[in-house]
Write a protein that holds these residues in place. Structure first.
Motif, PDB file in Angstrom:
ATOM      1  N   PRO A 129     -36.036  98.534 -45.191  1.00 56.89           N
ATOM      2  CA  PRO A 129     -34.813  97.736 -44.995  1.00 56.89           C
ATOM      3  C   PRO A 129     -34.962  96.334 -45.581  1.00 56.89           C
ATOM      4  CG  PRO A 129     -36.109  97.762 -42.993  1.00 56.89           C
ATOM      5  CD  PRO A 129     -36.849  98.653 -43.958  1.00 56.89           C
ATOM      6  N   TYR A 130     -33.857  95.817 -46.124  1.00 54.37           N
ATOM      7  CA  TYR A 130     -33.890  94.521 -46.769  1.00 54.37           C
ATOM      8  C   TYR A 130     -33.630  93.431 -45.749  1.00 54.37           C
ATOM      9  CZ  TYR A 130     -33.049  97.856 -50.495  1.00 54.37           C
ATOM     10  OH  TYR A 130     -33.119  98.943 -51.315  1.00 54.37           O
ATOM     11  N   ALA A 131     -34.277  92.312 -45.912  1.00 53.36           N
ATOM     12  CA  ALA A 131     -34.101  91.188 -44.990  1.00 53.36           C
ATOM     13  C   ALA A 131     -32.666  90.680 -45.074  1.00 53.36           C
ATOM     14  CB  ALA A 131     -35.076  90.073 -45.334  1.00 53.36           C
ATOM     15  N   PRO A 132     -32.057  90.365 -43.925  1.00 60.13           N
ATOM     16  CA  PRO A 132     -30.686  89.830 -43.941  1.00 60.13           C
ATOM     17  C   PRO A 132     -30.606  88.582 -44.817  1.00 60.13           C
ATOM     18  CG  PRO A 132     -31.375  90.353 -41.703  1.00 60.13           C
ATOM     19  CD  PRO A 132     -32.600  90.475 -42.555  1.00 60.13           C
ATOM     20  N   GLY A 133     -29.603  88.540 -45.645  1.00 58.43           N
ATOM     21  CA  GLY A 133     -29.408  87.375 -46.505  1.00 58.43           C
ATOM     22  C   GLY A 133     -30.393  87.275 -47.648  1.00 58.43           C
ATOM     23  N   ALA A 134     -31.129  88.345 -47.937  1.00 61.53           N
ATOM     24  CA  ALA A 134     -32.115  88.300 -49.017  1.00 61.53           C
ATOM     25  C   ALA A 134     -31.442  88.042 -50.354  1.00 61.53           C
ATOM     26  CB  ALA A 134     -32.877  89.626 -49.069  1.00 61.53           C
ATOM     27  N   ASP A 135     -32.103  87.248 -51.192  1.00 63.64           N
ATOM     28  CA  ASP A 135     -31.596  86.980 -52.532  1.00 63.64           C
ATOM     29  C   ASP A 135     -31.872  88.192 -53.406  1.00 63.64           C
ATOM     30  OD1 ASP A 135     -30.845  86.086 -54.983  1.00 63.64           O
ATOM     31  OD2 ASP A 135     -32.356  84.492 -55.138  1.00 63.64           O
ATOM     32  N   LYS A 136     -30.819  88.923 -53.741  1.00 65.18           N
ATOM     33  CA  LYS A 136     -30.983  90.135 -54.534  1.00 65.18           C
ATOM     34  C   LYS A 136     -30.811  89.882 -56.030  1.00 65.18           C
ATOM     35  CE  LYS A 136     -29.471  93.100 -50.726  1.00 65.18           C
ATOM     36  NZ  LYS A 136     -28.518  94.153 -50.296  1.00 65.18           N
ATOM     37  N   GLY A 137     -30.665  88.615 -56.394  1.00 62.29           N
ATOM     38  CA  GLY A 137     -30.638  88.280 -57.808  1.00 62.29           C
ATOM     39  C   GLY A 137     -29.280  88.335 -58.464  1.00 62.29           C
ATOM     40  N   LEU A 138     -28.241  88.587 -57.695  1.00 61.18           N
ATOM     41  CA  LEU A 138     -26.883  88.547 -58.235  1.00 61.18           C
ATOM     42  C   LEU A 138     -25.898  88.443 -57.071  1.00 61.18           C
ATOM     43  CD1 LEU A 138     -25.743  92.066 -59.566  1.00 61.18           C
ATOM     44  CD2 LEU A 138     -27.015  91.624 -57.477  1.00 61.18           C
ATOM     45  N   VAL A 139     -24.623  88.246 -57.385  1.00 60.02           N
ATOM     46  CA  VAL A 139     -23.609  88.084 -56.347  1.00 60.02           C
ATOM     47  C   VAL A 139     -23.203  89.457 -55.818  1.00 60.02           C
ATOM     48  CG1 VAL A 139     -21.294  87.252 -55.840  1.00 60.02           C
ATOM     49  CG2 VAL A 139     -22.772  85.955 -57.378  1.00 60.02           C
ATOM     50  N   VAL A 140     -23.333  89.641 -54.503  1.00 60.39           N
ATOM     51  CA  VAL A 140     -22.908  90.885 -53.859  1.00 60.39           C
ATOM     52  C   VAL A 140     -21.512  90.667 -53.293  1.00 60.39           C
ATOM     53  CG1 VAL A 140     -23.405  92.558 -52.041  1.00 60.39           C
ATOM     54  CG2 VAL A 140     -25.284  91.482 -53.301  1.00 60.39           C
ATOM     55  N   LEU A 141     -20.567  91.505 -53.681  1.00 55.84           N
ATOM     56  CA  LEU A 141     -19.171  91.349 -53.281  1.00 55.84           C
ATOM     57  C   LEU A 141     -18.776  92.509 -52.377  1.00 55.84           C
ATOM     58  CD1 LEU A 141     -17.832  90.553 -56.860  1.00 55.84           C
ATOM     59  CD2 LEU A 141     -18.510  88.901 -55.108  1.00 55.84           C
ATOM     60  N   LYS A 142     -18.318  92.196 -51.175  1.00 57.12           N
ATOM     61  CA  LYS A 142     -17.930  93.241 -50.239  1.00 57.12           C
ATOM     62  C   LYS A 142     -16.632  92.879 -49.538  1.00 57.12           C
ATOM     63  CE  LYS A 142     -22.495  95.166 -49.143  1.00 57.12           C
ATOM     64  NZ  LYS A 142     -23.433  95.519 -48.058  1.00 57.12           N
ATOM     65  N   SER A 143     -15.892  93.899 -49.151  1.00 54.18           N
ATOM     66  CA  SER A 143     -14.661  93.686 -48.406  1.00 54.18           C
ATOM     67  C   SER A 143     -14.938  93.319 -46.952  1.00 54.18           C
ATOM     68  CB  SER A 143     -13.793  94.947 -48.448  1.00 54.18           C
ATOM     69  OG  SER A 143     -12.786  94.892 -47.463  1.00 54.18           O
ATOM     70  N   ARG A 144     -15.821  94.061 -46.302  1.00 53.61           N
ATOM     71  CA  ARG A 144     -16.130  93.914 -44.875  1.00 53.61           C
ATOM     72  C   ARG A 144     -14.877  94.080 -44.019  1.00 53.61           C
ATOM     73  NH1 ARG A 144     -21.251  92.145 -45.510  1.00 53.61           N
ATOM     74  NH2 ARG A 144     -21.653  90.695 -47.208  1.00 53.61           N
ATOM     75  N   TRP A 145     -13.905  94.876 -44.515  1.00 45.88           N
ATOM     76  CA  TRP A 145     -12.661  95.034 -43.777  1.00 45.88           C
ATOM     77  C   TRP A 145     -12.894  95.668 -42.415  1.00 45.88           C
ATOM     78  CZ3 TRP A 145     -10.398  99.516 -41.972  1.00 45.88           C
ATOM     79  CH2 TRP A 145      -9.125  99.348 -41.406  1.00 45.88           C
ATOM     80  N   LYS A 146     -13.680  96.718 -42.356  1.00 54.19           N
ATOM     81  CA  LYS A 146     -13.852  97.444 -41.096  1.00 54.19           C
ATOM     82  C   LYS A 146     -14.481  96.570 -40.015  1.00 54.19           C
ATOM     83  CE  LYS A 146     -14.150 102.073 -43.116  1.00 54.19           C
ATOM     84  NZ  LYS A 146     -14.995 103.285 -43.317  1.00 54.19           N
ATOM     85  N   GLU A 147     -15.443  95.739 -40.406  1.00 55.85           N
ATOM     86  CA  GLU A 147     -16.089  94.886 -39.406  1.00 55.85           C
ATOM     87  C   GLU A 147     -15.226  93.694 -39.003  1.00 55.85           C
ATOM     88  OE1 GLU A 147     -19.291  94.952 -42.657  1.00 55.85           O
ATOM     89  OE2 GLU A 147     -17.318  95.910 -42.584  1.00 55.85           O
ATOM     90  N   ALA A 148     -14.404  93.199 -39.964  1.00 54.60           N
ATOM     91  CA  ALA A 148     -13.733  91.917 -39.749  1.00 54.60           C
ATOM     92  C   ALA A 148     -12.388  92.019 -39.043  1.00 54.60           C
ATOM     93  CB  ALA A 148     -13.542  91.208 -41.089  1.00 54.60           C
ATOM     94  N   TRP A 149     -11.666  93.129 -39.242  1.00 51.00           N
ATOM     95  CA  TRP A 149     -10.296  93.209 -38.747  1.00 51.00           C
ATOM     96  C   TRP A 149     -10.200  94.142 -37.540  1.00 51.00           C
ATOM     97  CZ3 TRP A 149      -6.506  90.095 -40.465  1.00 51.00           C
ATOM     98  CH2 TRP A 149      -6.713  89.441 -41.685  1.00 51.00           C
ATOM     99  N   SER A 150      -9.428  93.700 -36.548  1.00 50.48           N
ATOM    100  CA  SER A 150      -9.216  94.547 -35.362  1.00 50.48           C
ATOM    101  C   SER A 150      -7.953  94.087 -34.644  1.00 50.48           C
ATOM    102  CB  SER A 150     -10.413  94.468 -34.410  1.00 50.48           C
ATOM    103  OG  SER A 150     -10.603  93.141 -33.944  1.00 50.48           O
ATOM    104  N   PHE A 151      -7.369  95.003 -33.853  1.00 51.25           N
ATOM    105  CA  PHE A 151      -6.206  94.669 -33.029  1.00 51.25           C
ATOM    106  C   PHE A 151      -6.709  94.124 -31.697  1.00 51.25           C
ATOM    107  CE2 PHE A 151      -4.512  97.743 -36.005  1.00 51.25           C
ATOM    108  CZ  PHE A 151      -3.248  97.247 -36.287  1.00 51.25           C
ATOM    109  N   ALA A 152      -6.152  93.006 -31.286  1.00 48.74           N
ATOM    110  CA  ALA A 152      -6.585  92.397 -30.020  1.00 48.74           C
ATOM    111  C   ALA A 152      -6.308  93.329 -28.843  1.00 48.74           C
ATOM    112  CB  ALA A 152      -5.878  91.055 -29.822  1.00 48.74           C
ATOM    113  N   THR A 153      -5.178  94.019 -28.892  1.00 47.84           N
ATOM    114  CA  THR A 153      -4.828  95.018 -27.874  1.00 47.84           C
ATOM    115  C   THR A 153      -4.261  96.231 -28.585  1.00 47.84           C
ATOM    116  OG1 THR A 153      -2.573  94.160 -27.625  1.00 47.84           O
ATOM    117  CG2 THR A 153      -4.278  93.207 -26.180  1.00 47.84           C
ATOM    118  N   PRO A 154      -4.267  97.403 -27.987  1.00 45.19           N
ATOM    119  CA  PRO A 154      -3.772  98.615 -28.665  1.00 45.19           C
ATOM    120  C   PRO A 154      -2.340  98.500 -29.174  1.00 45.19           C
ATOM    121  CG  PRO A 154      -5.010  99.193 -26.710  1.00 45.19           C
ATOM    122  CD  PRO A 154      -4.874  97.706 -26.674  1.00 45.19           C
ATOM    123  N   GLY A 155      -1.492  97.767 -28.499  1.00 41.17           N
ATOM    124  CA  GLY A 155      -0.102  97.678 -28.924  1.00 41.17           C
ATOM    125  C   GLY A 155       0.227  96.445 -29.742  1.00 41.17           C
TER     126      GLY A 155
END
Length: 815
Positions: free
Chosen positions: A276-302
């Motif tokens: 496993p790679y260390a969090p925040g490791a410098d991989k030598g280039l820019v890593v671009l990710k959406s992170r939509w699943k982790e970032a967005w959520s409904f506060a309540t079901p409705g």
């Protein structure tokens, strides 16, 4: 092919190198000739000069990139990363590579082969006006016989393909390293969709070899217009002395490193790294990710809409913006993921590029539109909706929107008023209506707005409802919405009315424009647009607001506020703008340097002099980089004029004329430089040459009239002013100057009649009102002058000189 240089500012506009569209098609050429001529003056803003003293001068705002801190002596900088090619990525990233390999990015430009050419080259023919072009093969090569730069039919070999769907264009090699974009394209759609045919990109306009927009001309040049965004690690390699190119790229298409940056350091890291790679490791280039699943959520079901619980990945969005924005270039290669203003000047939401409410009009390449949205403000990124490698939507249809917008609330007839599953029930049909570019390429408006048919007639803006219901009027659509939602929706906040007023109503719009500029709830690009429209009317009362905006966290607002300082005196500009000479974003630094370019060194605080010199050099470098654009030469000339280097300005303007002999701005600025050099004889020769080439250009006739006034030839000058007014009947300034000329020749009644007619059409034009007051007061008609002075007081209630004028006229009228 389409312009992409920035065109912020007054209702003028910009143009510049063009990107790949989100659909993979080549960029768009604007259709109406009036609009297309505007973008030839890429990046220019017309600045009005005062009456008969001078000519028109064009200047441009300037946003840009961040310098990287110099490495310390103790730690020398690592070797710069180099480009390794997409094939090097395939070993570890097979899934992503395959997705990219089938994408429009991979097919953005290709060598012309039997596998890449889509068009019919079996002696197919197309007639456009009096030119018949033939597409054929010779010795295994794809050929076209069409009109060349001299108008004669000539055989040309197709060198490269450009784009893939819904149309494909073709590049032809010319001397001087140029590749020209053929004005005839192949419709790649199916026959059922109307495709599988050759068509001309300007089907309703004759485009002969004398037209600057002819396919062999400068504005259809791949190196100039398109190359930077259709290939990876492109270096334009323009040589101004020979007007030629040595353009290079690491890969012919938009490959992995176009978005992630050079990957040599990453491949070195990958050879040694182990999971496993260390969090925040410098991989030598820019890593671009959406992170939509982790970032967005409904506060309540409705809950109606989801919320983001962490900051968006700005680098990911910025990477897309560099090619999917209407902009001009500040530096050829910036840091991957840097803010757009670190490398480019983005266009603002002004006509003719945009409609008054910010809807796309000309081809704007998505990003500037998206900056208007609440979604962008809340952190939605491009990759939340689009797969970065295949370029396809993450999910098709309303399901994509329903990931963040509760389907029970929004994907229901109660909300959209249409039968479930019908075309009208699709979110994009109402909120992202399409507009066709390049004849067949439908692009969705990424401003993602709520339809406002109630404003359509007033603002002259498209209406999403009547785009589908073409037999109906916007009033019908507004009434339908009243039935669905009640009339409360008409009171929803909107900025279109104010921006429209800013572009059409002059100083009377200033309070509302400044209110927009200061509103923290609005998107920065909307606020920056309002500020730019307000700039010609700003007075000292606006300085406190400008100072706040100069310190804003958004660089676009800082740059626009800096440009808005231009009308103020040197001490005011220095006090406000000098600290921005060291701004971390190049575009802000460059704009500060431009605004302070005319201030002598002794008036610049010692601690800011080196910063100004560096920022000015950055500006000059950006103009030199784009020296193949006539507009860049005009901007360089304007800079030299500000610095008092008139001979250098003349040289720059002469070069602009040489590059485009049908660009009015080049002649106007050259003539004005001659005026400043006390060479009006040369200026008159320049303007008469321009009028001979462009006899229906009102600006040229007006400028000649001003020059003739300086010569003392007022009767002939009046003829030029009258011609300018005839050619541009909606230009209040030209009518005003014509009236002043009439009055100076003793034709007071004619002058007043013209001014009254102009004031009726332009009730908020201060010059016209001031002239009506002056001429009637001189004639002893204090009561008549008072009528117009009172109108001035309404427009400028806080101006002490207007209050004094009003008091004086009231006293005289009472006698």
């Amino acid at each position: 092919m389409s312009p992409k240089q920035n065109r912020p500012g007054k209702p003028a506009a910009a143009a510049a190198p063009s990107p790949t569209s989100s659909s993979g098609a080549p960029p768009t050429l604007p259709q109406p000739r009036a609009i297309r001529r505007l973008w030839l003056a890429a990046g220019l803003i017309v600045a009005l000069l005062a009456a008969a003293a001078g000519l028109y001068v064009l200047v441009a705002p300037n946003p840009a990139p961040t310098p990287v801190a110099a490495p310390s002596a103790a730690q020398p900088a690592p070797a710069a990363a180099t480009f390794v090619g997409a094939a090097a990525c395939k070993t570890c990233h097979e899934k992503e590579y395959q997705a990219w390999h089938g994408s429009h990015h991979r097919q953005s430009m290709q060598e012309a082969t039997a596998d890449t050419v889509l068009g019919d080259f079996n002696n197919a023919r197309l007639r456009h006006f009096n030119v018949e072009s033939t597409f054929f093969k010779r010795d295994g090569k794809f050929m076209v016989r069409t009109d060349g730069p001299d108008g004669k039919l000539t055989d040309y070999e197709i060198a490269r393909t450009f784009g893939v769907w819904p149309l494909q264009q073709y590049l032809i090699a010319f001397p001087g390293g140029r590749y020209q974009m053929l004005g005839i394209a192949w419709d790649a759609r199916t026959k059922a969709e109307g495709g599988q045919r050759w068509f001309h990109l300007t089907p309703d306009e004759k485009m002969d070899h004398k037209d600057p927009l002819h396919w062999t001309g400068r504005y259809q040049n791949w190196n100039l217009q398109c190359a930077a965004c259709h290939s990876t690690h492109l270096k334009k390699g323009y040589d101004a002395a020979s007007d030629s190119y040595k353009t290079t790229f690491s890969e012919i298409n938009v490959a992995c490193e176009a978005c992630h940056g050079p990957a040599s350091r990453h491949t070195d890291w990958a050879k040694q790294a182990r999971a496993p790679y260390a969090p925040g490791a410098d991989k030598g280039l820019v890593v671009l990710k959406s992170r939509w699943k982790e970032a967005w959520s409904f506060a309540t079901p409705g809950a109606p809409s989801a919320q983001r619980d962490r900051p968006a990945d700005e680098a990911a969005a910025n990477t897309c913006a560099a090619c999917h924005a209407r902009r001009s270039t500040l530096v050829e290669h910036g840091a991957t993921g840097a803010p757009l203003l670190d490398t480019h000047r983005p266009a603002l939401l002004t006509p003719p590029t945009y409609f008054a409410d910010g809807q796309q009009r000309d081809e704007v390449f998505v990003w500037n539109s998206y900056l208007q949205t609440r979604m962008h403000q809340k952190g939605v990124t491009c990759m939340d909706c689009h797969d970065a490698h295949s370029l396809k939507l993450q999910i098709d249809g309303n399901t994509l929107c329903a990931r963040c917008h509760n389907a029970a609330v929004f994907d229901a007839p109660k909300h959209h008023g249409h039968k479930a599953g019908s075309k009208g029930a699709q979110c994009v049909e109402c909120h992202m209506p399409e507009r066709n570019y390049m004849v067949v390429d439908a692009r969705r408006d990424h401003a993602i707005r709520v339809p406002r048919p109630d404003l359509s007639d007033k603002l002259g803006t498209p209406d999403a409802c009547t785009r589908c219901h073409a037999d109906r009027k916007p009033q019908w659509a507004a009434a339908a919405m009243d039935g669905w939602y009640g009339t409360g929706w008409r009171a929803r906040p909107q900025t279109g009315s104010t921006l429209h007023a800013g572009a059409t109503q002059g100083v009377s719009a200033l309070p509302s424009l400044m209110a927009l500029a200061e509103d923290p709830a609005l998107a920065p690009i909307v606020r920056a647009t309002a500020l730019t429209l307000a700039q010609p009317h700003l007075q000292a009362l606006a300085l406190p607001a400008l100072r706040k905006l100069l310190a804003h966290t958004d660089p676009l607002l800082r740059a626009s506020a800096t440009g808005s300082l231009e009308p103020f005196d040197a001490p005011t500009r220095v006090a406000a703008a000098a600290p921005l000479l060291a701004d971390p974003v190049r575009g802000v630094r460059v704009e500060a340097a431009r605004v302070l370019a005319d201030v002598p060194d002794e008036q610049i605080p010692m601690e800011w002099r080196n910063a100004r010199a560096k920022a000015l050099q950055e500006y000059v470098d950006s103009l030199t980089e784009d020296a193949d654009w006539p507009s860049s030469n005009i901007n360089l000339g304007n800079l030299r004029l500000r610095q008092g280097r008139v001979d250098e300005a003349i040289t720059a303007f002469q070069r602009a004329v040489l590059l485009d002999a049908q660009l009015p701005a080049a002649y106007l600025n050259l003539a004005d430089a001659y005026r400043q050099a006390r060479r009006d004889t040369d200026g008159e020769k320049t303007l008469r040459e321009a009028i001979a080439r462009m006899p229906r250009n009102a600006d040229l006739h007006h400028a000649l009239g001003l020059l003739l006034v300086r010569k003392g030839d007022k009767p002939v000058a009046l003829q030029s002013f009258a011609q300018a007014s005839r050619l541009a009947p909606d230009n209040a300034r030209y009518a005003y100057v014509q009236a002043i000329a009439l009055n100076s020749l003793g034709k007071r009644a004619e002058a007043l009649a013209l001014l009254r007619a102009t004031q009726a059409r332009h009730p908020d034009d201060l010059d016209t009102l001031n002239a009506l007051v002056s001429i009637q007061a001189e004639a002893g008609d204090a009561r008549g002058a008072l009528v117009y002075a009172e109108k001035m007081a309404v427009l400028m209630p806080d101006d002490p000189s207007v209050r004094r004028l009003l008091a004086d006229l009231k006293a005289r009228a009472a006698r």
